[in-house]
Design a protein around this motif. Structure first.
Motif, PDB file in Angstrom:
ATOM      1  N   HIS A   1       0.832  -1.202   0.000  1.00 46.92           N
ATOM      2  CA  HIS A   1       0.000   0.000   0.000  1.00 46.92           C
ATOM      3  C   HIS A   1       0.870   1.256   0.000  1.00 46.92           C
ATOM      4  O   HIS A   1       0.618   2.198  -0.764  1.00 46.92           O
ATOM      5  N   TYR A   2       1.870   1.278   0.858  1.00 43.83           N
ATOM      6  CA  TYR A   2       2.778   2.426   0.894  1.00 43.83           C
ATOM      7  C   TYR A   2       3.431   2.646  -0.459  1.00 43.83           C
ATOM      8  O   TYR A   2       3.512   3.786  -0.944  1.00 43.83           O
ATOM      9  N   CYS A   3       3.881   1.567  -1.077  1.00 41.73           N
ATOM     10  CA  CYS A   3       4.585   1.685  -2.354  1.00 41.73           C
ATOM     11  C   CYS A   3       3.661   2.220  -3.442  1.00 41.73           C
ATOM     12  O   CYS A   3       4.087   3.023  -4.286  1.00 41.73           O
ATOM     13  N   ALA A   4       2.408   1.811  -3.415  1.00 40.55           N
ATOM     14  CA  ALA A   4       1.436   2.374  -4.348  1.00 40.55           C
ATOM     15  C   ALA A   4       1.233   3.856  -4.060  1.00 40.55           C
ATOM     16  O   ALA A   4       1.134   4.679  -4.978  1.00 40.55           O
ATOM     17  N   GLY A   5       1.202   4.206  -2.783  1.00 43.74           N
ATOM     18  CA  GLY A   5       1.043   5.604  -2.401  1.00 43.74           C
ATOM     19  C   GLY A   5       2.161   6.481  -2.915  1.00 43.74           C
ATOM     20  O   GLY A   5       1.931   7.625  -3.344  1.00 43.74           O
ATOM     21  N   VAL A   6       3.365   5.961  -2.897  1.00 40.95           N
ATOM     22  CA  VAL A   6       4.516   6.710  -3.419  1.00 40.95           C
ATOM     23  C   VAL A   6       4.330   7.002  -4.902  1.00 40.95           C
ATOM     24  O   VAL A   6       4.632   8.106  -5.378  1.00 40.95           O
ATOM     25  N   VAL A   7       3.805   6.029  -5.633  1.00 39.84           N
ATOM     26  CA  VAL A   7       3.566   6.230  -7.066  1.00 39.84           C
ATOM     27  C   VAL A   7       2.474   7.264  -7.290  1.00 39.84           C
ATOM     28  O   VAL A   7       2.602   8.155  -8.147  1.00 39.84           O
ATOM     29  N   TYR A   8       1.394   7.189  -6.514  1.00 44.75           N
ATOM     30  CA  TYR A   8       0.319   8.169  -6.666  1.00 44.75           C
ATOM     31  C   TYR A   8       0.807   9.575  -6.314  1.00 44.75           C
ATOM     32  O   TYR A   8       0.375  10.562  -6.919  1.00 44.75           O
ATOM     33  N   LEU A   9       1.702   9.668  -5.350  1.00 46.65           N
ATOM     34  CA  LEU A   9       2.283  10.966  -5.020  1.00 46.65           C
ATOM     35  C   LEU A   9       3.075  11.518  -6.198  1.00 46.65           C
ATOM     36  O   LEU A   9       2.977  12.710  -6.532  1.00 46.65           O
ATOM     37  N   LYS A  10       3.849  10.666  -6.841  1.00 50.70           N
ATOM     38  CA  LYS A  10       4.607  11.084  -8.021  1.00 50.70           C
ATOM     39  C   LYS A  10       3.659  11.496  -9.149  1.00 50.70           C
ATOM     40  O   LYS A  10       3.910  12.475  -9.866  1.00 50.70           O
ATOM     41  N   ARG A  11       2.583  10.755  -9.307  1.00 49.90           N
ATOM     42  CA  ARG A  11       1.610  11.106 -10.346  1.00 49.90           C
ATOM     43  C   ARG A  11       0.986  12.464 -10.055  1.00 49.90           C
ATOM     44  O   ARG A  11       0.761  13.265 -10.972  1.00 49.90           O
ATOM     45  N   ALA A  12       0.711  12.721  -8.780  1.00 54.13           N
ATOM     46  CA  ALA A  12       0.130  14.011  -8.406  1.00 54.13           C
ATOM     47  C   ALA A  12       1.077  15.146  -8.728  1.00 54.13           C
ATOM     48  O   ALA A  12       0.661  16.208  -9.208  1.00 54.13           O
ATOM     49  N   GLU A  13       2.363  14.938  -8.468  1.00 53.17           N
ATOM     50  CA  GLU A  13       3.360  15.975  -8.723  1.00 53.17           C
ATOM     51  C   GLU A  13       3.491  16.294 -10.210  1.00 53.17           C
ATOM     52  O   GLU A  13       3.913  17.393 -10.575  1.00 53.17           O
ATOM     53  N   ALA A  14       3.110  15.330 -11.039  1.00 54.12           N
ATOM     54  CA  ALA A  14       3.231  15.518 -12.484  1.00 54.12           C
ATOM     55  C   ALA A  14       1.907  15.919 -13.139  1.00 54.12           C
ATOM     56  O   ALA A  14       1.824  15.980 -14.366  1.00 54.12           O
ATOM     57  N   SER A  15       0.882  16.183 -12.341  1.00 54.68           N
ATOM     58  CA  SER A  15      -0.428  16.503 -12.896  1.00 54.68           C
ATOM     59  C   SER A  15      -0.995  17.752 -12.238  1.00 54.68           C
ATOM     60  O   SER A  15      -0.331  18.400 -11.427  1.00 54.68           O
ATOM     61  N   SER A  16      -2.217  18.086 -12.585  1.00 53.63           N
ATOM     62  CA  SER A  16      -2.858  19.277 -12.032  1.00 53.63           C
ATOM     63  C   SER A  16      -4.362  19.063 -11.950  1.00 53.63           C
ATOM     64  O   SER A  16      -4.898  18.060 -12.446  1.00 53.63           O
ATOM     65  N   GLY A  17      -5.039  20.013 -11.306  1.00 49.61           N
ATOM     66  CA  GLY A  17      -6.494  19.987 -11.259  1.00 49.61           C
ATOM     67  C   GLY A  17      -7.064  18.781 -10.553  1.00 49.61           C
ATOM     68  O   GLY A  17      -6.523  18.304  -9.548  1.00 49.61           O
ATOM     69  N   ASN A  18      -8.172  18.265 -11.091  1.00 47.26           N
ATOM     70  CA  ASN A  18      -8.877  17.141 -10.467  1.00 47.26           C
ATOM     71  C   ASN A  18      -8.028  15.881 -10.421  1.00 47.26           C
ATOM     72  O   ASN A  18      -8.122  15.100  -9.464  1.00 47.26           O
ATOM     73  N   LEU A  19      -7.207  15.668 -11.441  1.00 45.84           N
ATOM     74  CA  LEU A  19      -6.356  14.479 -11.471  1.00 45.84           C
ATOM     75  C   LEU A  19      -5.329  14.540 -10.344  1.00 45.84           C
ATOM     76  O   LEU A  19      -5.072  13.526  -9.678  1.00 45.84           O
ATOM     77  N   ARG A  20      -4.752  15.696 -10.129  1.00 41.08           N
ATOM     78  CA  ARG A  20      -3.791  15.860  -9.035  1.00 41.08           C
ATOM     79  C   ARG A  20      -4.467  15.614  -7.691  1.00 41.08           C
ATOM     80  O   ARG A  20      -3.930  14.904  -6.829  1.00 41.08           O
ATOM     81  N   GLU A  21      -5.631  16.178  -7.500  1.00 39.18           N
ATOM     82  CA  GLU A  21      -6.359  16.020  -6.241  1.00 39.18           C
ATOM     83  C   GLU A  21      -6.707  14.556  -5.987  1.00 39.18           C
ATOM     84  O   GLU A  21      -6.528  14.051  -4.876  1.00 39.18           O
ATOM     85  N   ALA A  22      -7.169  13.874  -7.023  1.00 33.00           N
ATOM     86  CA  ALA A  22      -7.523  12.463  -6.878  1.00 33.00           C
ATOM     87  C   ALA A  22      -6.292  11.612  -6.562  1.00 33.00           C
ATOM     88  O   ALA A  22      -6.344  10.692  -5.732  1.00 33.00           O
TER      89      ALA A  22
END
Length: 239
Positions: free
Chosen positions: A77-98
């Motif tokens: 779960h933590y490792c998936a969270g790290v990936v989602y954090l990276k995805r957030a840093e590379a996105s904006s708006g609703n996608l970043r928030e999600a």
């Protein structure tokens, strides 16, 4: 068919629910960016077996991975969270928030379940704090880091992480104060702590202190030359 059904049912009883219900699959690039701990932890999940990322994993290797990941609080779960954090840093708006919401949920799962004495614990809590800061929740971020400092006073990451976010929040004086609260044993052995002390001391105009900390950081093997270069530009040579 009866035997196969019985086997699947027995496996479902043995495997943790969070493994069976885990539905995350990283891209190849995201998988490659994980350290070996995350690659091992993720390999314990059903999602990993479907992903094709572990074509040659044996049953014994799978069992070893599951034991490792469970001992780290369900680290997949933590490792998936790290990936989602990276995805957030590379996105904006609703996608970043999600992505941030999913990152927080995944990291919190492991944070709730990992033992305090596990070596991965400080990193997990620091990344959880990072998500809070990225979401604009400074209160939760600082509470997380101050809590880590209470539970892990003998880990340099507790001091450097809190100091970093204090300085980023505009309180450089408090950041340096936190670093100097580290016990003498840490100041004697942690290259990272001395690097931060040197950098923040230099920013505070305490050049002689900065030279002392920088010298110790590089003697301890700190690999980043930034502080040495910054001091050299002021005519202070660090061996």
């Amino acid at each position: 068919m009866m035997k196969k059904s019985a086997f699947l049912y027995t496996a479902a009883l043995i495997l943790p629910t969070s493994v069976l219900g885990f539905d995350f699959t990283p891209t190849q690039a995201e998988f490659n960016a994980w350290d070996q701990r995350c690659k091992l932890a993720y390999s314990a999940t059903g999602a990993a077996r479907k992903s094709g990322l572990y074509p040659n994993q044996s049953k014994a290797e799978g069992s070893k991975a599951l034991a490792f990941a469970e001992s780290a609080g369900g680290a997949w779960h933590y490792c998936a969270g790290v990936v989602y954090l990276k995805r957030a840093e590379a996105s904006s708006g609703n996608l970043r928030e999600a992505s941030l919401k999913r990152a927080l949920s995944e990291i919190q799962f492991t944070a709730r379940n990992i033992n305090k004495d596990h070596s991965w614990y400080p990193e997990i809590y620091i990344d959880m704090a990072k998500v809070h800061f990225e979401m604009g929740d400074k209160k939760a971020g600082f509470e997380t880091l101050r809590g880590l400092l209470k539970t892990h006073k003998n880990n340099s990451l507790s001091y450097t992480a809190l100091a970093y976010y204090l300085k980023r929040n505009g309180d450089a004086k408090a950041a340096l104060k936190v670093l100097k609260q580290a016990p003498d044993s840490l100041q004697a052995e942690s290259a990272e702590l001395n690097y931060f002390l040197g950098w923040y001391s230099l920013d505070a105009g305490q050049t002689d202190d900065a030279v002392q900390y920088a010298t110790r950081a590089y003697q301890l093997g700190y690999p980043v030359p930034g502080l040495r270069n910054k001091l050299q530009a002021q005519g202070r040579i660090i061996p």
